[in-house]
Design a protein around this motif. Structure first.
Motif, PDB file in Angstrom:
ATOM      1  N   ASP A  31     -44.203  -9.062  36.381  1.00  0.00           N
ATOM      2  CA  ASP A  31     -44.763 -10.182  35.620  1.00  0.00           C
ATOM      3  C   ASP A  31     -43.758 -11.291  35.338  1.00  0.00           C
ATOM      4  OD1 ASP A  31     -43.165  -9.054  33.671  1.00  0.00           O
ATOM      5  OD2 ASP A  31     -44.824  -8.464  32.361  1.00  0.00           O
ATOM      6  N   GLY A  32     -42.490 -11.096  35.732  1.00  0.00           N
ATOM      7  CA  GLY A  32     -41.471 -12.122  35.539  1.00  0.00           C
ATOM      8  C   GLY A  32     -40.812 -12.116  34.173  1.00  0.00           C
ATOM      9  N   GLU A  33     -41.228 -11.214  33.291  1.00  0.00           N
ATOM     10  CA  GLU A  33     -40.627 -11.166  31.958  1.00  0.00           C
ATOM     11  C   GLU A  33     -39.280 -10.449  31.953  1.00  0.00           C
ATOM     12  OE1 GLU A  33     -43.522  -9.405  29.349  1.00  0.00           O
ATOM     13  OE2 GLU A  33     -44.882 -11.105  29.532  1.00  0.00           O
ATOM     14  N   VAL A  34     -39.099  -9.511  32.866  1.00  0.00           N
ATOM     15  CA  VAL A  34     -37.875  -8.717  32.957  1.00  0.00           C
ATOM     16  C   VAL A  34     -37.439  -8.738  34.417  1.00  0.00           C
ATOM     17  CG1 VAL A  34     -36.863  -6.432  32.616  1.00  0.00           C
ATOM     18  CG2 VAL A  34     -38.626  -7.243  31.042  1.00  0.00           C
ATOM     19  N   GLY A  35     -36.304  -9.397  34.706  1.00  0.00           N
ATOM     20  CA  GLY A  35     -35.870  -9.556  36.088  1.00  0.00           C
ATOM     21  C   GLY A  35     -34.456  -9.043  36.314  1.00  0.00           C
ATOM     22  N   LEU A  36     -34.255  -8.399  37.434  1.00  0.00           N
ATOM     23  CA  LEU A  36     -32.960  -7.819  37.795  1.00  0.00           C
ATOM     24  C   LEU A  36     -31.903  -8.897  37.997  1.00  0.00           C
ATOM     25  CD1 LEU A  36     -31.297  -5.289  38.661  1.00  0.00           C
ATOM     26  CD2 LEU A  36     -32.148  -5.706  40.990  1.00  0.00           C
ATOM     27  N   VAL A  85     -37.233 -12.380  29.203  1.00  0.00           N
ATOM     28  CA  VAL A  85     -37.916 -13.416  28.425  1.00  0.00           C
ATOM     29  C   VAL A  85     -39.270 -12.800  28.085  1.00  0.00           C
ATOM     30  CG1 VAL A  85     -38.786 -15.777  28.355  1.00  0.00           C
ATOM     31  CG2 VAL A  85     -36.760 -15.243  29.728  1.00  0.00           C
ATOM     32  N   VAL A  86     -39.354 -12.216  26.885  1.00  0.00           N
ATOM     33  CA  VAL A  86     -40.498 -11.388  26.524  1.00  0.00           C
ATOM     34  C   VAL A  86     -41.226 -11.991  25.322  1.00  0.00           C
ATOM     35  CG1 VAL A  86     -41.196  -9.075  25.786  1.00  0.00           C
ATOM     36  CG2 VAL A  86     -39.285  -9.340  27.376  1.00  0.00           C
ATOM     37  N   PRO A  87     -42.540 -12.202  25.450  1.00  0.00           N
ATOM     38  CA  PRO A  87     -43.295 -12.709  24.308  1.00  0.00           C
ATOM     39  C   PRO A  87     -43.533 -11.602  23.285  1.00  0.00           C
ATOM     40  CG  PRO A  87     -44.757 -12.413  26.184  1.00  0.00           C
ATOM     41  CD  PRO A  87     -43.373 -12.080  26.643  1.00  0.00           C
ATOM     42  N   ALA A  88     -43.298 -11.908  22.014  1.00  0.00           N
ATOM     43  CA  ALA A  88     -43.523 -10.953  20.932  1.00  0.00           C
ATOM     44  C   ALA A  88     -43.447 -11.688  19.602  1.00  0.00           C
ATOM     45  CB  ALA A  88     -42.480  -9.840  20.974  1.00  0.00           C
ATOM     46  N   VAL A  89     -43.838 -11.010  18.544  1.00  0.00           N
ATOM     47  CA  VAL A  89     -43.765 -11.577  17.203  1.00  0.00           C
ATOM     48  C   VAL A  89     -42.313 -11.740  16.774  1.00  0.00           C
ATOM     49  CG1 VAL A  89     -44.329 -11.173  14.780  1.00  0.00           C
ATOM     50  CG2 VAL A  89     -46.020 -10.677  16.561  1.00  0.00           C
ATOM     51  N   GLY A  90     -41.476 -10.739  17.074  1.00  0.00           N
ATOM     52  CA  GLY A  90     -40.073 -10.783  16.679  1.00  0.00           C
ATOM     53  C   GLY A  90     -39.174 -10.251  17.783  1.00  0.00           C
ATOM     54  N   LEU A  91     -37.881 -10.463  17.619  1.00  0.00           N
ATOM     55  CA  LEU A  91     -36.910 -10.022  18.618  1.00  0.00           C
ATOM     56  C   LEU A  91     -36.920  -8.506  18.785  1.00  0.00           C
ATOM     57  CD1 LEU A  91     -34.625 -10.632  20.601  1.00  0.00           C
ATOM     58  CD2 LEU A  91     -33.055 -10.695  18.649  1.00  0.00           C
ATOM     59  N   THR A  92     -37.010  -7.772  17.696  1.00  0.00           N
ATOM     60  CA  THR A  92     -37.030  -6.306  17.772  1.00  0.00           C
ATOM     61  C   THR A  92     -38.209  -5.828  18.614  1.00  0.00           C
ATOM     62  OG1 THR A  92     -35.974  -6.151  15.615  1.00  0.00           O
ATOM     63  CG2 THR A  92     -37.096  -4.189  16.412  1.00  0.00           C
ATOM     64  N   GLU A  93     -39.377  -6.411  18.407  1.00  0.00           N
ATOM     65  CA  GLU A  93     -40.561  -6.030  19.189  1.00  0.00           C
ATOM     66  C   GLU A  93     -40.393  -6.385  20.666  1.00  0.00           C
ATOM     67  OE1 GLU A  93     -41.703  -6.486  14.962  1.00  0.00           O
ATOM     68  OE2 GLU A  93     -40.681  -7.829  16.343  1.00  0.00           O
ATOM     69  N   ALA A  94     -39.769  -7.525  20.935  1.00  0.00           N
ATOM     70  CA  ALA A  94     -39.538  -7.930  22.325  1.00  0.00           C
ATOM     71  C   ALA A  94     -38.605  -6.951  23.030  1.00  0.00           C
ATOM     72  CB  ALA A  94     -38.967  -9.347  22.381  1.00  0.00           C
ATOM     73  N   ILE A  95     -37.533  -6.545  22.347  1.00  0.00           N
ATOM     74  CA  ILE A  95     -36.593  -5.592  22.939  1.00  0.00           C
ATOM     75  C   ILE A  95     -37.280  -4.246  23.166  1.00  0.00           C
ATOM     76  CG2 ILE A  95     -34.467  -4.285  22.536  1.00  0.00           C
ATOM     77  CD1 ILE A  95     -33.420  -6.829  21.057  1.00  0.00           C
ATOM     78  N   ALA A  96     -38.055  -3.792  22.193  1.00  0.00           N
ATOM     79  CA  ALA A  96     -38.782  -2.522  22.344  1.00  0.00           C
ATOM     80  C   ALA A  96     -39.741  -2.585  23.516  1.00  0.00           C
ATOM     81  CB  ALA A  96     -39.521  -2.183  21.052  1.00  0.00           C
ATOM     82  N   ASP A  97     -40.444  -3.707  23.679  1.00  0.00           N
ATOM     83  CA  ASP A  97     -41.365  -3.882  24.799  1.00  0.00           C
ATOM     84  C   ASP A  97     -40.619  -3.771  26.121  1.00  0.00           C
ATOM     85  OD1 ASP A  97     -42.614  -5.477  26.993  1.00  0.00           O
ATOM     86  OD2 ASP A  97     -44.191  -5.837  25.534  1.00  0.00           O
ATOM     87  N   ALA A  98     -39.486  -4.445  26.227  1.00  0.00           N
ATOM     88  CA  ALA A  98     -38.707  -4.403  27.470  1.00  0.00           C
ATOM     89  C   ALA A  98     -38.189  -2.990  27.741  1.00  0.00           C
ATOM     90  CB  ALA A  98     -37.547  -5.391  27.401  1.00  0.00           C
ATOM     91  N   LEU A  99     -37.694  -2.312  26.712  1.00  0.00           N
ATOM     92  CA  LEU A  99     -37.146  -0.960  26.901  1.00  0.00           C
ATOM     93  C   LEU A  99     -38.210   0.040  27.324  1.00  0.00           C
ATOM     94  CD1 LEU A  99     -34.670  -0.784  23.896  1.00  0.00           C
ATOM     95  CD2 LEU A  99     -34.089  -0.979  26.330  1.00  0.00           C
ATOM     96  N   GLU A 100     -39.442  -0.130  26.865  1.00  0.00           N
ATOM     97  CA  GLU A 100     -40.529   0.770  27.267  1.00  0.00           C
ATOM     98  C   GLU A 100     -40.747   0.771  28.773  1.00  0.00           C
ATOM     99  OE1 GLU A 100     -44.006  -0.343  25.077  1.00  0.00           O
ATOM    100  OE2 GLU A 100     -43.207   0.415  23.191  1.00  0.00           O
ATOM    101  N   ARG A 101     -40.414  -0.303  29.431  1.00  0.00           N
ATOM    102  CA  ARG A 101     -40.618  -0.395  30.883  1.00  0.00           C
ATOM    103  C   ARG A 101     -39.688   0.530  31.662  1.00  0.00           C
ATOM    104  NH1 ARG A 101     -42.334  -6.633  31.527  1.00  0.00           N
ATOM    105  NH2 ARG A 101     -42.867  -6.951  29.349  1.00  0.00           N
ATOM    106  N   PHE A 102     -38.651   1.050  31.002  1.00  0.00           N
ATOM    107  CA  PHE A 102     -37.662   1.900  31.662  1.00  0.00           C
ATOM    108  C   PHE A 102     -37.907   3.388  31.450  1.00  0.00           C
ATOM    109  CE2 PHE A 102     -35.688  -2.187  31.219  1.00  0.00           C
ATOM    110  CZ  PHE A 102     -34.986  -2.345  32.400  1.00  0.00           C
ATOM    111  N   GLU A 103     -38.970   3.762  30.733  1.00  0.00           N
ATOM    112  CA  GLU A 103     -39.180   5.155  30.348  1.00  0.00           C
ATOM    113  C   GLU A 103     -39.184   6.119  31.518  1.00  0.00           C
ATOM    114  OE1 GLU A 103     -42.612   5.322  27.850  1.00  0.00           O
ATOM    115  OE2 GLU A 103     -41.524   4.552  26.125  1.00  0.00           O
ATOM    116  N   ASP A 104     -39.802   5.764  32.617  1.00  0.00           N
ATOM    117  CA  ASP A 104     -39.849   6.684  33.760  1.00  0.00           C
ATOM    118  C   ASP A 104     -39.157   6.104  34.995  1.00  0.00           C
ATOM    119  OD1 ASP A 104     -41.736   4.748  34.276  1.00  0.00           O
ATOM    120  OD2 ASP A 104     -43.287   6.137  34.937  1.00  0.00           O
TER     121      ASP A 104
END
Length: 101
Positions: free
Chosen positions: A30-35, A47-66
Motif C-alpha cells: 500500500d506504500g505506507e511501509v517501504g523497504l 508514512v502511516v495514517p493514525a490518530v497518534g504516533l504510537t498507533e501508527a508505530i503499532a500499525d506498522a509493527l503488526e505487519r511484521f508478525e509473520d
C-alpha cells in the motif's frame, strides 16, 4: 487522523529469501511501509495514517508478525520525520544545511 513519519530499523540485513517473501505480502503493497537499504542495514520508511504516533508505530509493527526471521531493532525519528510530524523545534532539530546553487 493524519500521516505519521518514522523509520523502522531491522536488526540485520534482509536475505534474498526474505526480500522474495516481502514481495508476496499484500500488507506492504500500500506504500505506507517501504523497504530502504544501505551498506550493512535494512529498514522500512513509514508514512502511516493514525490518530497518534504510537498507533501508527503499532500499525506498522503488526505487519511484521509473520515475517520469518525479521526483527525490528528500533524506531527512528530523524529531523525530517520530526518536522513532518510537527515536533521540530530549533533546540532539538538542526536546520538542514543550505543548498548550494
Amino acid at each position: 487522523m493524519r500521516d505519521w513519519y518514522f523509520t523502522l530499523i531491522l536488526d540485520t540485513v534482509l536475505s534474498p529469501e526474505q526480500k522474495d517473501f516481502l514481495d508476496g505480502l499484500d500488507r506492504f503493497a500500500d506504500g505506507e511501509v517501504g523497504l530502504i537499504e544501505g551498506p550493512g542495514y535494512s529498514g522500512f520508511l513509514c508514512v502511516v495514517p493514525a490518530v497518534g504516533l504510537t498507533e501508527a508505530i503499532a500499525d506498522a509493527l503488526e505487519r511484521f508478525e509473520d515475517f520469518p526471521g525479521v526483527l525490528v531493532r528500533r524506531v527512528e525519528l530523524d529531523w525530517v520525520a520530526l518536522d513532518e510530524n510537527g515536533m521540530s523545534t530549533p533546540a532539538v532539530v538542526p536546520a538542514p544545511p543550505p543548498l548550494s546553487v
